[in-house]
Scaffold this active site. Structure first.
Site, PDB file in Angstrom:
ATOM      1  N   LYS A   1     109.925  93.089 103.886  1.00 58.03           N
ATOM      2  CA  LYS A   1     110.609  92.990 102.594  1.00 58.03           C
ATOM      3  C   LYS A   1     110.417  91.599 102.010  1.00 58.03           C
ATOM      4  CE  LYS A   1     114.834  91.738 102.608  1.00 58.03           C
ATOM      5  NZ  LYS A   1     116.292  91.510 102.679  1.00 58.03           N
ATOM      6  N   SER A   2     110.538  90.596 102.856  1.00 63.22           N
ATOM      7  CA  SER A   2     110.422  89.211 102.379  1.00 63.22           C
ATOM      8  C   SER A   2     109.042  88.948 101.810  1.00 63.22           C
ATOM      9  CB  SER A   2     110.669  88.238 103.527  1.00 63.22           C
ATOM     10  OG  SER A   2     111.856  88.567 104.177  1.00 63.22           O
TER      11      SER A   2
ATOM     12  N   ARG B   1     121.620  95.462 108.124  1.00 64.96           N
ATOM     13  CA  ARG B   1     121.370  94.831 109.428  1.00 64.96           C
ATOM     14  C   ARG B   1     122.541  95.028 110.391  1.00 64.96           C
ATOM     15  NH1 ARG B   1     116.671  93.349 109.029  1.00 64.96           N
ATOM     16  NH2 ARG B   1     115.824  92.348 107.186  1.00 64.96           N
TER      17      ARG B   1
ATOM     18  N   GLN C   1     116.268  80.625 100.104  1.00 64.19           N
ATOM     19  CA  GLN C   1     115.795  81.489  99.007  1.00 64.19           C
ATOM     20  C   GLN C   1     115.799  80.763  97.663  1.00 64.19           C
ATOM     21  OE1 GLN C   1     117.972  85.180  99.011  1.00 64.19           O
ATOM     22  NE2 GLN C   1     117.245  85.745 101.051  1.00 64.19           N
TER      23      GLN C   1
ATOM     24  N   SER D   1     116.375  77.872 107.578  1.00 69.20           N
ATOM     25  CA  SER D   1     115.320  78.892 107.513  1.00 69.20           C
ATOM     26  C   SER D   1     113.971  78.339 107.050  1.00 69.20           C
ATOM     27  CB  SER D   1     115.731  80.042 106.584  1.00 69.20           C
ATOM     28  OG  SER D   1     117.047  80.441 106.833  1.00 69.20           O
TER      29      SER D   1
ATOM     30  N   ARG E   1     127.670  86.648  95.951  1.00 67.85           N
ATOM     31  CA  ARG E   1     126.787  85.798  96.766  1.00 67.85           C
ATOM     32  C   ARG E   1     126.332  84.580  95.957  1.00 67.85           C
ATOM     33  NH1 ARG E   1     122.717  90.033  99.523  1.00 67.85           N
ATOM     34  NH2 ARG E   1     121.864  88.122 100.419  1.00 67.85           N
TER      35      ARG E   1
ATOM     36  N   ARG F   1     128.127  88.117 108.536  1.00 70.32           N
ATOM     37  CA  ARG F   1     127.630  88.763 109.758  1.00 70.32           C
ATOM     38  C   ARG F   1     128.195  88.126 111.035  1.00 70.32           C
ATOM     39  NH1 ARG F   1     121.473  89.370 107.504  1.00 70.32           N
ATOM     40  NH2 ARG F   1     121.894  91.193 106.205  1.00 70.32           N
TER      41      ARG F   1
ATOM     42  N   ASP G   1     118.411  86.200 110.260  1.00 69.01           N
ATOM     43  CA  ASP G   1     118.547  87.640 110.024  1.00 69.01           C
ATOM     44  C   ASP G   1     118.587  88.431 111.331  1.00 69.01           C
ATOM     45  OD1 ASP G   1     118.800  87.586 107.334  1.00 69.01           O
ATOM     46  OD2 ASP G   1     116.720  88.132 106.878  1.00 69.01           O
TER      47      ASP G   1
END
Ligand code: CDP
Length: 642
Positions: free
Chosen positions: A30-31, A385, A171, A197, A128, A344, A312
């Site tokens: 997806k990324s 997820r 991101q 990340s 978000r 999460r 993730d």
């Protein structure tokens, strides 16, 4: 593909009884897909993206690009994108990122390129963060009127230099970089703080470079030249975050899973989950250019790990940690509490607690005390997820019911089908290569070599009989006292490794080869109770591994009479005595012959499971054979080599 209309909710994930043995082909990343879609949309000309992972998130992106005037065609997993060299239309209505974080972030600078419009998204997406990105766009001269969705943009980028906070989400950085070649003067971006990340930033730059962009990276600074992108044909890798689920399943259930299309050359940081998490927890991992294979035993050691650059995978980690024999913890992921589909960290802890697996939230991650779980329904927080990770817990011991199973469609609509395929392809019994024969017949040498050739774990069952013999001799137990010797075998914990033997925590690798043990072992091995105990633990060992080489005296006759392949190795007594003498340095060959013949007699004449050629065994006399030839001949009989 799963029809979500008929998918029961909650969806019950049942334990898999056998051992896994599957090769899986997963949807495209997806990324990578969403990055390549942006870049292809800004490129000059028609690009073809292959291996695309179509899901709710990538469809949100494709829909938004259409609204920006970029024509696309989807054919299976191939998407054709007609780029317009950086020209984008002002969208006729609000641009909708739906629930997709990457789409929302990547599309905002695109709106600035279009000149105006409003970016919106699903309610969950509205909570978000977007603030670091909106601030940076303002710093570049754009007029951006809100810091949370919906975000109206009324004028575009005019500047080149700006700084951005790097510690909330990579991101935001990727979003600016992807659009930068289409900004008038490119981009000179200063990163404030250490980026979370980092692998995702590397991934962004590598997709940009594949489409001809010039990106200069130095400490804390990234510069992108203006000049747009060139259209390309670009193959998307399978999704490495998604790959963590089947790979973890191999470690949890036992057996083998191979993911193809992902390997050591992967652009995705999450491709390292197998080597950085599953391997240290005890699984065997094989990575080459184009595949990752995990062979698990179903037994997991606890692990403490920093997953800051592969966050993730946190829900997958929660599942393997729940299955580990001890306390595991993850650090470095505090930032995911606000940037992902759900918190999460809290969600993992709450749902594991619900399953009866004790866990706690830490300042920068969470801690899990692995142990048995109870069957219950778990919440998934509209988070694909969380659903995919929690499902793994149900693959052993007791079922787990997954609420809102349809949420996996966000990135992997075929997830439940994939689990069903793993179940269907699981083997009910382990694959066993049984090698039996008398002392000095070449069993151990052949078994060790063949386990390397076939990449199978190997168990020297003789070492187990020797370990028990050592223990009872040490304890002064009389060998005629069968009950006491059997009780000793029953209570002992024996671990036979590739080059060591440990009984009850004591390393006896050398001691069990001493003459006193060799002289007594066949007497101990003749005791029926001892045989029952050790045979059962050998069966259990092999079941956990799914496929294995076992060597001994009764593997093909008693331990695994249905073994996949049975070999009986033999050689003349003279030759066997000569081999053994050269191994032990013993010079009295005649005495060695007598000792070996006596052990043969005891092993072949005992009441319970005597040494004999098993039904269907291939008998190989190794007296005058070279070992490599024997190994190759046996390997060629093994099913996965045919
Ligand atoms: O290496 P060596 O051939 O001397 O023997 P080993 O494999 O270490 O096994 C030692 C002894 O354990 C054998 O002589 C048997 O009495 C016993 N044994 C058995 O009864 N059943 C097995 N599966 C393996 C070994």
């Amino acid at each position: 593909m799963t029809d979500f209309a008929v998918l029961p909710d909650p969806y019950r994930v049942e334990p898999i009884a056998g051992t896994l043995d599957s090769t899986v082909v997963l949807p495209g990343s997806k990324s990578l897909t969403n990055r390549a879609l942006i870049v292809a949309a800004l490129a000059d000309g028609t690009s073809t993206l292959t291996g695309v992972g179509l899901s709710d998130d990538t469809e949100a992106m494709i829909g938004a690009l259409e609204a920006l005037g970029i024509q696309t065609e989807v054919d299976g997993t191939t998407v054709t994108v007609h780029g317009r060299g950086g020209a984008l239309d002002v969208p006729a209505s609000e641009l909708d990122a739906n629930q997709s974080g990457t789409s929302a972030r990547f599309l905002l600078p695109m709106l600035a390129i279009a000149g105006s419009g409003t970016l919106t998204g699903h309610e969950q997406m509205r909570g978000r963060p977007m603030g670091d990105l909106t601030k940076a766009l303002r710093g570049l001269g754009a007029t951006v009127e809100s810091d949370v969705l919906p975000i109206p943009v009324s004028s575009g980028v005019t500047g080149r230099e700006v700084s951005i906070g790097a510690e909330v989400s990579s991101q935001f950085i990727s979003a600016l970089l992807l659009s930068a070649p289409a900004f008038r003067d490119g981009l000179d971006l200063t990163l404030v703080g250490t980026p979370v990340s980092q692998p995702y930033i590397d991934m962004t730059i590598s997709v940009m470079a594949a489409f001809g962009a010039t990106v200069d990276v130095s400490e804390g600074r990234i510069q992108v030249a203006a000049g747009g992108y060139e259209a390309q044909t670009y193959a998307i890798e399978p999704d490495a975050s998604t790959a963590t689920y089947p790979l973890a399943a191999a470690a949890i259930v036992g057996g083998r899973i191979t993911v193809v299309g992902l390997g050591s050359m992967s652009l995705q940081g999450d491709a390292e989950f197998a080597t950085r998490v599953l391997e240290p927890m005890g699984a065997s991992v094989f990575v080459d250019n184009d595949s990752i294979e995990v062979r698990g035993s179903g037994i997991l050691d606890p692990l403490s790990v920093d997953l800051g650059d592969m966050s993730d995978t946190a829900p997958t980690f929660a599942a393997v940690a729940a299955k580990a024999s001890g306390t595991s913890s993850v650090t470095g992921i505090g930032f995911i509490r606000t940037t992902k589909e759900s918190d999460r960290v809290q969600a993992s802890v709450d749902e594991l607690d619900r399953l009866g697996v004790s866990s706690s939230v830490d300042s920068d991650g969470f801690t899990v005390s692995g142990g048995p779980h109870q069957t219950t329904a778990v919440d998934t927080y509209e988070d694909h997820r969380m659903a995919m990770g929690l499902a793994l817990v149900g693959l052993t011991d007791a079922p787990v019911d997954i609420n809102d199973p349809g949420c996996v469609a966000k990135t992997f609509p075929g997830y439940w089908d994939m689990l069903a395929t793993l179940r269907a392809e699981a083997r009910p019994a382990p694959l066993v290569l049984a090698i039996d024969g008398p002392a000095g017949s070449g069993k151990s040498t052949v078994a060790k070599l063949i386990s390397l050739v076939l990449r199978l774990p190997h168990l020297d069952t003789g070492a187990m009989y020797r370990a028990v013999t050592y223990a009872v001799l040490q304890a002064g137990v009389h060998l005629d006292d069968h009950a006491a010797v059997t009780a000793a075998a029953e209570s002992a914990t024996i671990v036979v490794g590739p080059s060591s033997v440990v009984i009850d925590g004591v390393d006896v690798t050398t001691a069990i080869r001493e003459p006193d043990v060799t002289a007594a072992v066949s007497t101990v091995a003749a005791i029926p109770g001892v045989r029952v105990v050790l045979a059962e633990s050998q069966r259990e060992w092999a079941r956990k591994r799914g496929a294995a080489v076992l060597e001994g005296r009764d593997i093909g006759t008693a331990v695994f009479p249905d073994a996949t392949l049975k070999i009986y190795l033999d050689a003349s007594v003279d030759e066997r005595a000569r081999r053994r003498a050269s191994e032990t340095g013993d010079e009295d060959l005649e005495a060695m012959k007598i000792a070996i013949a006596e052990r043969d007699r005891l092993d072949m004449t005992r009441e319970t499971d005597p040494l004999t050629v098993a039904d269907g065994a291939v008998v190989i006399d190794t007296t005058s054979l070279d070992i490599d030839g024997v190994v190759e001949a046996i390997a060629n009989e093994w099913p996965s080599r045919q």
